[in-house]
Motif scaffolding. Structure first.
Motif, PDB file in Angstrom:
ATOM      1  N   PRO A 282      20.156  13.678 -37.536  1.00  0.00           N
ATOM      2  CA  PRO A 282      20.061  14.905 -36.725  1.00  0.00           C
ATOM      3  C   PRO A 282      20.907  16.018 -37.327  1.00  0.00           C
ATOM      4  N   LYS A 283      20.394  17.255 -37.266  1.00  0.00           N
ATOM      5  CA  LYS A 283      21.098  18.387 -37.872  1.00  0.00           C
ATOM      6  C   LYS A 283      21.360  19.500 -36.869  1.00  0.00           C
ATOM      7  N   SER A 284      21.243  19.199 -35.606  1.00  0.00           N
ATOM      8  CA  SER A 284      21.510  20.205 -34.569  1.00  0.00           C
ATOM      9  C   SER A 284      22.506  19.644 -33.559  1.00  0.00           C
ATOM     10  N   GLU A 285      23.111  20.554 -32.831  1.00  0.00           N
ATOM     11  CA  GLU A 285      24.095  20.219 -31.799  1.00  0.00           C
ATOM     12  C   GLU A 285      25.236  19.379 -32.361  1.00  0.00           C
ATOM     13  N   LEU A 286      25.694  19.761 -33.546  1.00  0.00           N
ATOM     14  CA  LEU A 286      26.853  19.123 -34.159  1.00  0.00           C
ATOM     15  C   LEU A 286      28.047  20.082 -34.110  1.00  0.00           C
ATOM     16  N   ARG A 287      29.212  19.508 -34.065  1.00  0.00           N
ATOM     17  CA  ARG A 287      30.436  20.309 -34.046  1.00  0.00           C
ATOM     18  C   ARG A 287      31.435  19.742 -35.048  1.00  0.00           C
ATOM     19  N   GLY A 290      38.955  20.233 -35.610  1.00  0.00           N
ATOM     20  CA  GLY A 290      40.220  19.953 -36.286  1.00  0.00           C
ATOM     21  C   GLY A 290      41.291  19.639 -35.257  1.00  0.00           C
ATOM     22  N   THR A 291      41.854  18.436 -35.277  1.00  0.00           N
ATOM     23  CA  THR A 291      42.829  18.009 -34.264  1.00  0.00           C
ATOM     24  C   THR A 291      44.081  17.446 -34.927  1.00  0.00           C
ATOM     25  N   SER A 292      45.148  17.386 -34.146  1.00  0.00           N
ATOM     26  CA  SER A 292      46.377  16.724 -34.561  1.00  0.00           C
ATOM     27  C   SER A 292      47.147  16.361 -33.306  1.00  0.00           C
ATOM     28  N   GLY A 293      47.495  15.101 -33.174  1.00  0.00           N
ATOM     29  CA  GLY A 293      48.241  14.654 -32.018  1.00  0.00           C
ATOM     30  C   GLY A 293      47.516  14.873 -30.711  1.00  0.00           C
ATOM     31  N   GLY A 294      46.178  14.836 -30.723  1.00  0.00           N
ATOM     32  CA  GLY A 294      45.404  15.042 -29.507  1.00  0.00           C
ATOM     33  C   GLY A 294      45.203  16.499 -29.144  1.00  0.00           C
ATOM     34  N   ILE A 295      45.738  17.421 -29.959  1.00  0.00           N
ATOM     35  CA  ILE A 295      45.592  18.860 -29.704  1.00  0.00           C
ATOM     36  C   ILE A 295      44.524  19.414 -30.641  1.00  0.00           C
ATOM     37  N   THR A 296      43.581  20.170 -30.105  1.00  0.00           N
ATOM     38  CA  THR A 296      42.511  20.759 -30.901  1.00  0.00           C
ATOM     39  C   THR A 296      42.942  22.138 -31.398  1.00  0.00           C
ATOM     40  N   TYR A 297      42.906  22.322 -32.724  1.00  0.00           N
ATOM     41  CA  TYR A 297      43.285  23.592 -33.334  1.00  0.00           C
ATOM     42  C   TYR A 297      42.067  24.361 -33.852  1.00  0.00           C
ATOM     43  N   PHE A 298      40.938  23.670 -33.997  1.00  0.00           N
ATOM     44  CA  PHE A 298      39.777  24.296 -34.624  1.00  0.00           C
ATOM     45  C   PHE A 298      38.526  23.622 -34.072  1.00  0.00           C
ATOM     46  N   GLU A 299      37.502  24.415 -33.749  1.00  0.00           N
ATOM     47  CA  GLU A 299      36.228  23.872 -33.299  1.00  0.00           C
ATOM     48  C   GLU A 299      35.122  24.844 -33.665  1.00  0.00           C
ATOM     49  N   LYS A 300      34.072  24.332 -34.300  1.00  0.00           N
ATOM     50  CA  LYS A 300      32.977  25.194 -34.749  1.00  0.00           C
ATOM     51  C   LYS A 300      31.647  24.474 -34.576  1.00  0.00           C
ATOM     52  N   LYS A 301      30.690  25.172 -33.951  1.00  0.00           N
ATOM     53  CA  LYS A 301      29.337  24.645 -33.848  1.00  0.00           C
ATOM     54  C   LYS A 301      28.626  24.826 -35.184  1.00  0.00           C
ATOM     55  N   LEU A 302      27.858  23.814 -35.562  1.00  0.00           N
ATOM     56  CA  LEU A 302      27.215  23.830 -36.877  1.00  0.00           C
ATOM     57  C   LEU A 302      25.709  24.020 -36.737  1.00  0.00           C
ATOM     58  N   ASN A 303      25.160  24.740 -37.684  1.00  0.00           N
ATOM     59  CA  ASN A 303      23.708  24.958 -37.740  1.00  0.00           C
ATOM     60  C   ASN A 303      23.256  24.832 -39.183  1.00  0.00           C
ATOM     61  N   PHE A 304      22.510  23.767 -39.492  1.00  0.00           N
ATOM     62  CA  PHE A 304      22.084  23.514 -40.859  1.00  0.00           C
ATOM     63  C   PHE A 304      20.921  24.399 -41.294  1.00  0.00           C
ATOM     64  N   HIS A 305      20.175  25.008 -40.343  1.00  0.00           N
ATOM     65  CA  HIS A 305      19.012  25.838 -40.664  1.00  0.00           C
ATOM     66  C   HIS A 305      18.030  25.104 -41.574  1.00  0.00           C
ATOM     67  N   ASN A 306      17.736  23.875 -41.208  1.00  0.00           N
ATOM     68  CA  ASN A 306      16.772  23.035 -41.938  1.00  0.00           C
ATOM     69  C   ASN A 306      17.230  22.654 -43.340  1.00  0.00           C
ATOM     70  N   LEU A 328      33.521  15.264 -37.465  1.00  0.00           N
ATOM     71  CA  LEU A 328      32.152  15.707 -37.216  1.00  0.00           C
ATOM     72  C   LEU A 328      31.636  14.912 -36.021  1.00  0.00           C
ATOM     73  N   VAL A 329      31.291  15.613 -34.923  1.00  0.00           N
ATOM     74  CA  VAL A 329      30.858  14.936 -33.697  1.00  0.00           C
ATOM     75  C   VAL A 329      29.522  15.493 -33.248  1.00  0.00           C
ATOM     76  N   ASP A 330      28.769  14.684 -32.470  1.00  0.00           N
ATOM     77  CA  ASP A 330      27.499  15.146 -31.922  1.00  0.00           C
ATOM     78  C   ASP A 330      27.719  15.692 -30.517  1.00  0.00           C
ATOM     79  N   ASN A 331      26.624  16.004 -29.827  1.00  0.00           N
ATOM     80  CA  ASN A 331      26.728  16.625 -28.505  1.00  0.00           C
ATOM     81  C   ASN A 331      27.311  15.686 -27.446  1.00  0.00           C
ATOM     82  N   LEU A 332      27.337  14.377 -27.732  1.00  0.00           N
ATOM     83  CA  LEU A 332      27.922  13.417 -26.800  1.00  0.00           C
ATOM     84  C   LEU A 332      29.388  13.118 -27.123  1.00  0.00           C
ATOM     85  N   GLY A 333      29.885  13.743 -28.182  1.00  0.00           N
ATOM     86  CA  GLY A 333      31.267  13.502 -28.578  1.00  0.00           C
ATOM     87  C   GLY A 333      31.457  12.322 -29.497  1.00  0.00           C
TER      88      GLY A 333
END
Length: 807
Positions: A282-287, A290-306, A328-333
């Motif tokens: 699957p190439k959609s609904e991916l995120r 970037g985490t450290s110690g359970g704290i999220t510092y970075f999050e970006k939705k990805l779009n492969f555009h085919n 790299l996680v999917d829509n369910l985490g």
């Protein structure tokens, strides 16, 4: 009247509500920031708020990464807090540990944190073997956020250049794909790791073979025992790693479906990430998170555009210094790929340049300048080290670093001048993290390190154990005063035991080895002196020792060897704490009736005469009962004692003090004789506990003044009590490690040793002036080798600066 009061009260409530709402609206929490948006501010939950707001990281600069086994390891540690990093720590104790390749604790020291910094040295255990090791630095509080917040650096001890070659040896090797997945039909990067104690001379080159024994990729190895290779596995094919001697290791089978997560981390400002997906993934609904110690510092939705490949650029300015995990996680985490990444954090610029003509061939002067991103001078405190540098040991490493990193640099290569400084350090750090991903334990989505406090802030040194008096009575619910002292300092504390006789001493503030003496209220000395027995029972699990507190104090058996750790701390939570092992022998207090001999001489029982306390004898009677002793003139006012067969003067010693005795010895061949009037005047018959007679070689410890023999008189202590072994109420305690001055250490070395050590200069407290400048003068190596200068600093506002040059 009542209506009027109600009206005033209603007006006051409305006014107060308006003021409160206005103040609340004026506060700017900036919830749009990703960090704050993910936190749930429940001010009733102080623990969670504390963890979220006080992340504590440790940064470590090692002064001499390559040392001999008899050298101390000098270091400087910095502590920062987040989210807006500050050089500050609420902790007061830094734990510094030496670990072997298996993570086994070899040595632990405690250092006092001052102004968010620690300078000191790690003293190596005796008989250290040559090899690669790791130095770990952390506070108790930083462990709440996992291993990413702990500083861990590799060092080398001894000479590794003469390692034995591998000849059909059987040893462990780890082969790990970057991002955790090996994918068919795509170029994959694999990391090869040999155990540090097997980092031998021959592990320099290798290759990957297919099932037809054809080479499909070349493997480059480095001095740190790590290697890397790029190859493209094909479906249903098997591959092996081959070393120079023909030793083969299987490579894990590749997957047909999944994702690759590759990172180029060599640029100082940005990390470039490439995500590759298989045809049927699957190439959609991916995120990308970037985490450290359970704290999220970075999050970006990805779009492969085919497309199958997606490139993402990550600005390092958004991250503090430390280790992070890209997921790299999917829509369910669900995690599809993950990879650790090391980031320097916001940087100050440190410029190091030689000054002067260089006419003096024995030393050289350098100017160091610290500026921020706007080129504004920064007044700061630097840690600067200078080591010998042998160019031949670095040449192959630099070349391989360029070769390997260029495969995923997206057509960008840093200029050659930076290869030996920032780029090389980042490249090796990246390899080490990838090879240690399982050891570090990347956090899964279920793990939230900020959900609960497991470790509290540590304000001082601690020890825990059961308390007994010298009658071996367990002291339950008893107030105990403890004094820790040495030649330089004294610390006094008071603590109360619980119902199980267990006490916990905390906030001990003393430097160096100290003696702990404990007392409580009691009717006599034995009841007042307290013996602290550190927790003696341990459970070993995964090479880590867990303290175990016996609920029943009777479980502490006497006379059996037990394993204890001293000093150590135990938090209230149930967690595993690494402890050093020391074997001691637990035993009951030995009951003695008389004062022990002061001189340790084993005399025949017939030459020791004890006083009968119920029916005391006179001094003359006691002496006369000793073999070979004649007492004459008993009926006169001037009795004398003679020792048959002895020649020369007789010496009298009372409670360890020799007495000046008048009179001389007799002629050769006759007995020695001594008047007894002065002794009888000095010592009362009832005060005598016992008399010992030393003759011949036994009396030689007193010299010629005792050639005729020695009468040793022990007096009673003024009561009928038995001898009390006061040392049972003492405990040796290791306080904060005292920092060693490098210049004093170097001056203490012999000329030969001084010329051999790699560390030429170390100053952990170099202050820059208002222009951000400082100068250092360095002694040049006598063997004409190069020098490597490294400098680091963290400003009060948490900005980090690091620099390294080779000259």
């Amino acid at each position: 009247m009542k209506n009027k009061v109600r009206g005033l009260l209603s007006t006051f409530i409305i006014f107060f509500f308006c003021i409160t709402v206005g103040l609340a609206q004026s506060l700017d929490f900036n919830h749009n920031k990703p960090y704050w948006s993910r936190l749930s501010f429940d001010f009733q939950d102080n623990f969670r708020d504390s963890l979220a707001l006080w992340p504590e990281r440790v940064m470590l600069q090692i002064a001499n990464e390559h040392i001999d086994a008899d050298e101390p390891l000098f270091f400087k540690a910095y502590l920062t807090t987040e989210k807006q990093p500050k050089r500050y720590s609420k902790s007061a104790v830094l734990n510094v540990e030496l670990l072997d390749d298996n993570g086994t604790l070899l040595k632990r020291q405690f250092h006092k944190i001052v102004d968010g910094m620690v300078q000191g040295q790690l003293e190596l255990p005796k008989n250290m073997k040559s090899g690669s090791y790791a130095v770990k630095a952390y506070t108790r509080w930083s462990q709440n956020y996992g291993p990413d917040f702990v500083a861990k650096e590799k060092i080398r001890i001894g000479d590794l250049t003469n390692g034995k070659e591998i000849t059909n040896a059987v040893f462990k090797v780890s082969i790990m794909p970057e991002g955790g997945t090996l994918l068919n039909g795509h170029e994959n990067r694999v990391i090869i790791k040999f155990p540090l104690d097997q980092n031998l001379k021959m592990v320099q080159r290798g290759r990957i073979l297919d099932e037809n024994k054809q080479e499909v990729a070349h493997v480059s190895f480095y001095s740190s025992g790590l290697g890397t290779a790029i190859f493209k596995p094909m479906k249903d094919s098997t591959y092996q790693l081959e070393l120079e001697d023909g030793t083969l290791f299987p490579i894990p089978m590749a997957e047909t479906e999944g994702y690759l997560l590759h990172v180029n981390n060599l640029d100082e400002n940005n990390a470039k990430i490439r995500i590759t997906a298989s045809d049927n993934a699957p190439k959609s609904e991916l995120r990308l998170i970037g985490t450290s110690g359970g704290i999220t510092y970075f999050e970006k939705k990805l779009n492969f555009h085919n497309d199958k490949i997606l490139d993402v650029e990550l600005s390092k300015a958004n991250f503090p210094h430390g280790v992070f995990t890209l997921k790299l996680v999917d829509n369910l985490g669900s995690e599809l790929a993950d990879r650790p990444i090391w980031i320097d954090g916001a940087r100050l610029h440190i410029d190091i340049k030689p000054v002067g003509s260089g006419a003096d061939t024995n030393q050289k002067t350098y100017k160091i300048k610290v500026t921020d991103h706007t080129n504004t001078p920064i007044k700061s405190q630097l840690a600067v080290s200078v080591n010998r540098h042998h160019l031949e040991t670095e040449k192959s490493l630099d070349e391989n670093s360029v070769e390997q990193s260029s495969l995923y640099t997206f057509s960008e290569i840093l200029d050659e001048s930076k290869v030996s400084t920032y780029r090389k350090k980042t490249f090796l750090k990246d390899l080490d993290l990838l090879s240690s991903a399982n050891e570090f334990g990347t956090l899964s989505k279920e793990e939230d390190m900020t959900s609960d406090i497991k470790f509290s802030f540590q304000k001082g040194l601690e020890i825990m154990g059961h308390a007994f008096d010298l009658n071996n009575t367990l002291l339950r619910n008893t107030t105990i005063q403890v004094v820790a002292s040495n030649d330089k300092d004294v610390w006094i504390g008071e603590v109360e035991t619980d119902g199980q006789g267990l006490l916990k001493l905390d906030d001990i503030q003393i430097e160096g080895e100290a003696t702990l003496i404990s007392r409580t209220k009691g009717d006599d000395v034995k009841s007042r002196l307290v013996k602290i027995v550190p927790i003696p029972m341990m459970k070993q699990k995964k090479k880590v020792l867990m303290p175990y507190v016996a609920e029943n104090p009777k479980q502490v058996e006497e006379g059996k060897p037990t394993v204890v750790s001293e000093p150590f701390y135990i938090d209230k939570s149930e967690k595993i704490i690494e402890l050093g092992e020391v074997e001691v022998e637990g035993k009951s207090v030995e009951r003695k009736k008389y004062t022990p001999s002061l001189y340790g001489i084993n005399l025949p029982p017939n030459r020791i005469k004890y006083q009968d306390f119920e029916k005391p004898k006179s001094l003359l009677q006691l002496l006369a009962e000793l073999p070979g002793v004649i007492v004459s003139g008993v009926e006169t006012l001037n009795p004398k004692a003679s020792v048959l067969g002895a020649v020369g003067p007789i010496l009298w010693v009372v409670d360890g003090f020799p007495l000046s005795q008048e009179g001389t010895g007799t002629q050769m061949g006759t007995s020695s004789q001594s008047a007894l009037v002065e002794i009888m005047t000095l010592v009362s018959d009832r005060d005598v506990e016992r008399i010992e007679l030393l003759k011949g070689p036994e009396a030689s410890i007193f010299g010629s003044r005792a050639s005729g023999g020695v009468f040793i008189i022990y007096t009673r202590k003024g009561n009928e009590l038995e001898y009390i072994p006061r040392k049972e109420g003492q405990l040796t305690f290791e306080g904060y490690t005292t920092a060693l001055d490098f210049n004093e250490y170097k001056e203490s070395l012999s000329r030969r040793k001084g010329e051999k050590i790699n560390l030429l200069y170390w100053n952990p407290q170099l202050e820059t002036d208002e222009n951000g400048e400082a100068t250092i003068t360095i002694p040049l190596p006598s063997d004409n080798s190069g020098i490597k200068i490294e400098a680091s600093t963290i400003s009060l506002d948490g900005k980090i600066g690091m620099a390294s040059i080779i000259n």
